[in-house]
Design a protein around this motif. Sequence first.
Motif: not given
Length: 203
Positions: A69-92
């Motif tokens: 379960a910890e590994e799955k949460i770790e995976q989702r947390a990493i993906q969330f960080v990555a997606i936020t980078f792309f969203l900010m890049a598009g707006y800016i």
Amino acid sequence: MSKLYQKGLYLEYFTVGYNILEAVASILLGALNNSIALIGFGLDSIVESLSGCILIWRLSQHQSMTPEAEEKIEQRAIQFVAITFFLMAGYIGFESLRKLITQDAPDPSLLGIILAILSLIIMPLLAWQKNKVGKQINSRALIADAKETLVCSFLSVALLLGLVGNYWFGFWQADPFAGFIIVFYLIKEGWEVWEEAHESDVD
């Protein structure tokens, strides 16, 4: 909970608190001075605060979860960080291009310069500590979050150059150019974090 996990939590508490204050100040100053670089910097601070909240939840649940379960949460947390980078890049990126095309010049901002210098001092130290603890507890999510904090320090340099160019030399184009530099770093780091999440998914 081990001392290392506690330290990781304290680092994330500080990250969230500091970045909320930084976001409010940056976006407010950006709105008052019509600066996309400041607004973009503030948005980055908001996303880093959200990422910090995810990490706080993830680290606080360490003792109550199975390794799977910890590994799955770790995976989702990493993906969330990555997606936020792309969203900010598009707006800016969009806003920086719009300001250049429409010649929407920002006003000089001395307070913005002070904010950039402060961030340039604090963020590298915070990123170093996060990366150190992340490696010690083998948390890819915390290491990815450390990268995001380090990006914030790089963005401080871009922000500082853009604001100084406008404040002292009247080169208002430096502000949207700083926005493009921010976009470059966001895409670069976001892609690296996304690939890391994908590789761990394959494993």
